[in-house]
Design a protein around this motif. Structure first.
Motif, short mmCIF file in Angstrom:
data_model
loop_
_atom_site.label_atom_id
_atom_site.label_comp_id
_atom_site.label_asym_id
_atom_site.label_seq_id
_atom_site.Cartn_x
_atom_site.Cartn_y
_atom_site.Cartn_z
N ASN A 239 0.65 -1.07 0.22
CA ASN A 239 0.02 0.22 0.26
C ASN A 239 1.15 0.87 0.03
OD1 ASN A 239 -2.52 -1.04 -0.09
ND2 ASN A 239 -2.21 -1.89 2.31
N GLN A 240 1.12 1.66 -0.97
CA GLN A 240 1.86 2.94 -1.70
C GLN A 240 1.32 4.51 -1.41
OE1 GLN A 240 5.58 2.03 -3.81
NE2 GLN A 240 4.58 -0.31 -3.35
N ALA A 241 1.96 5.62 -1.56
CA ALA A 241 1.31 7.09 -2.13
C ALA A 241 2.20 7.52 -2.71
CB ALA A 241 0.72 7.17 -0.99
N PHE A 242 2.13 8.09 -4.05
CA PHE A 242 2.90 9.08 -4.96
C PHE A 242 2.17 10.31 -5.29
CE2 PHE A 242 3.70 4.76 -5.99
CZ PHE A 242 5.35 4.66 -6.42
N ALA A 243 3.27 11.18 -5.31
CA ALA A 243 2.03 12.51 -4.94
C ALA A 243 3.18 13.86 -6.26
CB ALA A 243 2.44 13.01 -3.72
N LEU A 244 3.14 14.24 -6.84
CA LEU A 244 2.84 15.24 -8.00
C LEU A 244 3.38 16.65 -7.08
CD1 LEU A 244 4.62 15.21 -10.87
CD2 LEU A 244 2.07 16.12 -11.50
N LEU A 245 4.64 17.10 -7.26
CA LEU A 245 5.02 18.38 -6.28
C LEU A 245 4.58 18.99 -7.56
CD1 LEU A 245 8.53 17.31 -4.27
CD2 LEU A 245 6.56 17.96 -3.43
N LYS A 246 4.43 20.65 -6.54
CA LYS A 246 4.25 21.72 -8.03
C LYS A 246 4.95 21.70 -8.64
CE LYS A 246 -0.61 23.61 -5.56
NZ LYS A 246 0.04 23.94 -3.94
N SER A 247 6.47 22.09 -7.24
CA SER A 247 7.63 22.19 -8.72
C SER A 247 8.46 20.98 -7.70
CB SER A 247 8.35 23.34 -8.46
OG SER A 247 8.18 23.92 -7.29
N ALA A 248 9.99 21.22 -7.90
CA ALA A 248 11.31 19.94 -7.73
C ALA A 248 11.56 20.87 -6.59
CB ALA A 248 11.50 20.23 -8.98
N ASP A 249 11.35 22.64 -6.71
CA ASP A 249 11.89 22.77 -5.40
C ASP A 249 11.50 22.94 -3.97
OD1 ASP A 249 10.09 24.91 -5.85
OD2 ASP A 249 11.84 26.08 -6.66
N GLN A 250 9.85 22.29 -4.37
CA GLN A 250 9.15 22.45 -2.85
C GLN A 250 9.87 20.91 -2.46
OE1 GLN A 250 5.58 23.12 -4.83
NE2 GLN A 250 5.35 25.25 -4.30
#
Lengths: 238, 819
Positions: free
Chosen positions: B233-244
């Motif tokens: 059971n995992q969770a992935f996310a997309l950051l609004k920008s890499a530096d965050q």
């Protein structure tokens, strides 16, 4: 026209030229305060017993060795203390060498050996070809141009070596026992070539053990223990 | 000028053909080795870079710390996933994900047996995911609408290959029905392209998360508390920008601070969530990766270092042979110098020569590397058919390598050659004078000896590495794991109630096969990658033990099938539910109980409520690879968790027996897909990594020894030719052939001996570290070094003796004359 009106330029002048070799235990003086003066167009022979410093003198004057002290002027420019790079440059454009053991590069053909000095002075290809062929024709070894040194006789090798020495039209040819490894007939032939070159204005300084060869020149410098002990002008009786 | 130099190079190469061959072959082998390693490293470093949002994708993981140590896990308890999604403002998209290894069948619309049925290949993983998953990974659909394809319960996206397998072509697959695991009906809502080989998401199919939620019982999903957790059971996310990343991480760390405390757990336990960037996923051995193909950056560094060592060894040969032959070129240098060539120009010329040899070696090395590409599978995951030679970057690397080799191999010899004094060089007998012992020559001799020592030190270290890894693999193969892994054929099956209902029938049919000795059903085979840990108390009325216990569910035949050995009490009676357990010796040891009989018949508590009786004590067996220590364990019966069958079979005609097992399975479960394997093969897979490392040591060790011997061979030829006159004189004075052979060999063997002194401590250090990674391992005793030392000396002696004997046999009259 007399000499007074148009003096012949001095090509080589040394003042108190000395060369000392030092190892941990021994100090050997190969040249001891040598003063010589060679004019443009001269053919000077240097004689003396083995170990007297003849070859050292030739090496220093040929700028492949540097003096320990004293001054060496070549064409009125002090060259004894020049850096290696500058000496190479002077050598490249002004000097030609002929050795007793020929010293041709075994991996290059006759043609390539003769051509080699012009590659370093950046002579254009057409001109190189012309000059090499002229010289090989003149030395009568054109038919051997694609041979390697090992495939030639000693006399032929020395003729190639002389061709290589003169191909850049040097002002001075330094010859170190050029006939030492040759029989008398081949030796004669090489000496005649040198004499002919001298006749066309090339200055020659030759080290030799042979009185016969020395007399091809017009002056003989005699050395002993690193010093010039005598100088004679060669007299030719016709 | 260039042409002239090229001619010289070619003629020199031809003239010294033996040395040239040694140089070219050595460099080519070294370069081939480096190219192959570059292939591996480049492949591994390219992992996951196919995703456009590579820099912005993160996985939510957890760092657990307690009195027993610390541990990283990818597991996301359901409420934790919800909390993280809500809490982090830096997320643009968020999706839960659950790994799956489904079977797919294409049903017959007329209600008959399935038209087609497929197992998901071992190298693929499917995922239950939310619609945002497509946006996070920017996956493009060849068919279907990305906004709706994963929205509803029962939706699936197939890869093109699967769509074609099931329905002929991608377009035809749309809106068709497939059955997953013979349990769930799915409708194809999209078709996507295959994932590239170097990607940690080798997607088989994507199933809507709503499907998982709707079928939670079948997939053991849905325990809505902070304590329940599975690494799948995992969770992935997309950051609004890499530096965050840092800012988002700060928020994520605060999630669950209170909730985890309220859950209780082990003493002083701390659970903190973190974000793992996608760029870390392939290289972090502490965190689960669905493909299991984790390659640490350290491993890649070691591999690169090995390649560089092999190449450096080839360069050393070049340096040694060039400087050894330098005297032969002294005259040429002298002549060129008198012609006015500067030292710099000469260095340029000799570097040019090295460059030419390098180019020839590069071409040969590239050919060798291409021929050896299929061998890469012995040490890596790189597919043999992946593009390589046609890639521009490969040629960029080759060019860089050629320049580096030219500099490394050519610089020192060029300096040496260009440094000759023209006066010395042009004297007659220069060669003998130069070799006789000028300072320069002595210095070069020392450098050569140093490089030979270095080469053999590397080679001997590789020999030690090979012996140790092979011994450890043999130890693993022969180690008594506490169970019998041989002749057990196993398969897993669906554990839904319909399938379970038919299992007794299958079991009966299997037991009727003459080659079948016993059949056992279980949640896990004795050794597996799974861990099911629980808190427990002994005695049952006491406090929780300060450590968790590992659980396995198995039936009454488990002991017989897998040859487990009891030390006290008896094995489990047949039962469908958990009434009694067998404990292992480690559990007793950790509880401080020395007499196993003491616990038989007593009760212990599992979790917070369930009390069970201890029926027996089983001898310790390795429930994981031998990298891991033995763990305290309970084995009890609980039918609902069985999904593995192990069948002990007789050794005769294995093919017929396995075919008969599959036939019986297909008869009972015509709609399901059979996938059987031998248990010993499954266990061997645990040590795939070690096998690869051993192959690496073996392969590159062989190359290292070969290159070192090439160099030694070249130097022995040189030494023999240099000492021709001496050998002649000695023979005239009455020396025997053996004494002359010894004379020539002695100097080299002395160097090899010194190299062992240098190489062995280094090998010991690295191999000791490697072995420390196994809880159970062989000891690195003196015999390993004795064998390695003997091997190195023997190989070196054989290499030298050919030339030494030849020199010793030469007619002294001839050699003296030729001098």
């Amino acid at each position: 026209m007399t000499n007074d009106q148009c003096p012949i330029k001095t090509m080589i002048k040394t003042v108190n030229l000395s060369k000392v070799y030092r190892t941990d235990e021994v100090e050997t003086t190969a040249l001891n305060n040598v003063d010589i003066d060679i004019k443009q167009g001269e053919f000077v022979s240097v004689m003396g017993p083995s170990g007297c410093g003849k070859s050292t003198l030739l090496n220093v004057l040929g700028m492949i060795d540097s003096p320990s002290s004293g001054d060496y002027f070549f064409n009125e420019q002090e060259v004894g203390k020049l850096a290696e790079r500058k000496r190479s440059d002077v050598r490249k454009h002004n000097l030609g060498f002929v050795f007793q053991s020929f010293n041709l590069i075994d991996e290059l053909t006759v043609y390539e050996n003769v051509e080699l000095p012009m590659l370093y002075t950046k002579v254009p290809a057409n001109e190189r070809k012309k000059r090499v062929e002229e010289l090989l024709e003149g030395m009568n070894i054109m038919h051997r141009k694609n041979h390697f040194p090992q495939q030639l006789s000693g006399g032929q090798q020395q003729r190639v070596a002389v061709a290589r020495a003169v191909v850049n039209k040097p002002k001075l040819i330094l010859a170190d026992e050029p006939t030492g490894n040759l029989d008398s007939s081949n030796g004669d032939e090489v000496m005649k070539i040198l004499a002919d070159l001298n006749a066309t204005g090339t200055t020659i300084l030759m080290v030799t053990h042979s009185q016969y060869c020395a007399e091809f020149g017009n002056r003989i410098i005699r050395m002993l223990d690193g010093q010039v002990v005598a100088e004679n002008v060669v007299k030719r009786y016709l | 000028m260039f042409q002239n130099n090229l001619k010289i190079v070619w003629r020199t190469l031809r003239k010294n053909s033996t040395y040239s061959l040694i140089n070219v072959v050595g460099l080519a082998i070294g370069m081939a080795a480096v190219l192959l390693i570059y292939r591996i490293v480049d492949f591994e470093l390219g992992f996951n870079k196919n995703f456009e949002n590579y820099d912005r994708i993160v996985r939510v993981v957890r760092h657990d710390r307690n009195a027993e140590g610390e541990n990283w896990t990818t597991c996301m308890p359901l409420p934790a996933a919800n909390a993280v999604e809500q809490a982090v403002p830096q997320f643009e998209e968020f999706s839960r994900s659950r790994d799956a290894w489904p079977t797919l069948t294409v049903p017959d619309p007329n209600g008959g047996a399935p038209l087609k049925k497929f197992n998901q290949p071992d190298d693929m993983v499917s995922f239950f995911v939310e619609p945002a998953y497509l946006k996070i990974f920017k996956l493009k659909l060849l068919e279907g609408d990305p906004n709706t394809a994963l929205r509803d319960n029962g939706s699936v996206i197939l890869t093109k290959k699967w769509a074609e397998k099931c329905f002929g072509d991608a377009h035809a697959a749309m809106s068709q029905t497939v059955i997953m695991d013979n349990l769930v009906t799915l409708t194809v809502r999209g078709v996507m392209a295959e994932m590239p080989a170097n990607c940690d998401f080798p997607i088989g199919c994507l199933i809507s998360y709503a499907t998982l939620e709707a079928n939670s019982r079948n997939y053991f999903y849905g325990e809505d508390n902070w304590g329940a957790c599975s690494s799948n059971n995992q969770a992935f996310a997309l950051l609004k920008s890499a530096d965050q990343l840092t800012a988002a991480n700060e928020v994520v760390r605060t999630v669950g601070e209170k909730e985890y405390k309220m859950e209780g757990g082990l003493e002083n336990e701390q659970k903190v969530h973190e974000l793992q960037p996608l760029s870390d996923l392939h290289y972090n051995a502490e965190l689960y990766n669905p493909t299991g193909r984790i390659v640490t950056k350290n491993r890649l560094r070691i591999l690169s270092f090995i390649g560089l060592l092999v190449l450096a060894m080839a360069c050393f040969n070049f340096i040694n042979l060039s400087t050894a032959q330098a005297t032969q070129r002294a005259k040429e240098v002298g002549v060129r110098k008198t012609l006015g060539v500067s030292k710099g120009q000469l260095i340029g010329q000799f570097m040019g020569e090295t460059a030419t040899v390098t180019v020839i070696s590069v071409l040969l090395g590239l050919t060798l590397a291409v021929l050896c590409l299929p061998l890469l599978k012995l040490i890596s995951d790189v597919p043999a058919d992946a593009p390589f030679v046609m890639l521009l970057q490969t040629w960029g690397f080759i060019a860089a390598m050629a320049v580096a080799v030219t500099l490394l191999a050519g610089f020192y010899p060029s300096i040496v050659l260009a440094g000759f004094d023209p006066i010395e060089a042009l004297k007659t007998n220069t060669m003998s004078r130069l070799t006789a012992g000028s300072f320069l020559m002595k210095k070069q001799g020392l450098v050569r000896e140093g490089l030979v020592v270095l080469q053999f030190a590397i080679a001997s270290a590789f020999i030690v590495g090979t012996i140790v890894t092979l011994s450890q693999l043999e130890y693993i193969r022969q180690k008594d794991l506490g169970f019998d892994k041989n002749l057990v054929y196993s398969f897993n099956f669906n554990s839904d109630s319909a399938s379970m209902a038919k299992m007794p029938v299958l079991r009966q049919q299997l037991l009727q096969l003459p080659a079948v000795e016993s059949v056992s059903l279980c949640s896990d085979q004795p050794s597996s990658g799974n861990t099911w840990a629980n808190n427990f108390a002994f005695p049952a009325s006491g406090e929780d033990a300060p450590f968790n216990v590992s659980l396995k569910y198995a039936d009454a035949s488990y002991q017989k099938t897998y040859g487990l050995r009891l030390v006290a009490g008896k094995w489990l009676e047949p039962s469908d539910t958990l009434k009694e357990v067998v404990v292992n010796q480690t559990l007793l040891r950790k509880l401080g109980i020395s007499n196993p009989d003491e616990v038989v018949g007593q009760e212990l508590r599992i979790g917070s409520r369930r009390k069970v009786r201890i029926s027996g004590v089983v001898e310790d067996f390795h429930s994981h690879s031998i990298h891991q220590p033995l763990e305290p364990m309970l084995i009890g019966s609980r039918k609902i968790y069985y999904n593995w069958a192990g069948i002990k079979i007789k050794p005769d005609n294995l093919a017929a027996t396995t075919a008969a097992i599959q036939k019986a399975y297909d008869e009972v479960y015509p709609e399901q897909v059979f996938s059987g394997s031998f248990f010993d093969e499954t266990i061997a897979q645990f040590y795939e990594d070690e096998k690869r490392f051993s192959n690496t040591c073996k392969g590159f060790g062989l190359l290292a020894v070969f290159i070192a011997c090439l160099g030694l061979f070249g130097l022995s030829i040189h030494a023999a030719s240099r000492r021709t006159k001496e050998i002649g004189v000695r023979k005239v004075l009455g020396a025997s052939i053996s004494s002359i052979t010894g004379l020539l060999a002695r100097d080299f063997l002395k160097l090899v001996l010194i190299s062992l002194v240098v190489g062995f401590p280094i090998a010991w250090y690295f191999m000791d570290k490697w072995l420390a990674d196994f809880t159970f391992h062989v000891d690195m005793n003196w015999a390993v070094f004795a064998i390695a030392g003997f091997a190195a000396m023997a190989v070196a002696f054989l290499t030298i003796s050919f030339q030494s004997v030849k020199a010793a046999l030469a007619n002294p009259v001839k050699s003296l004359r030729s001098e």
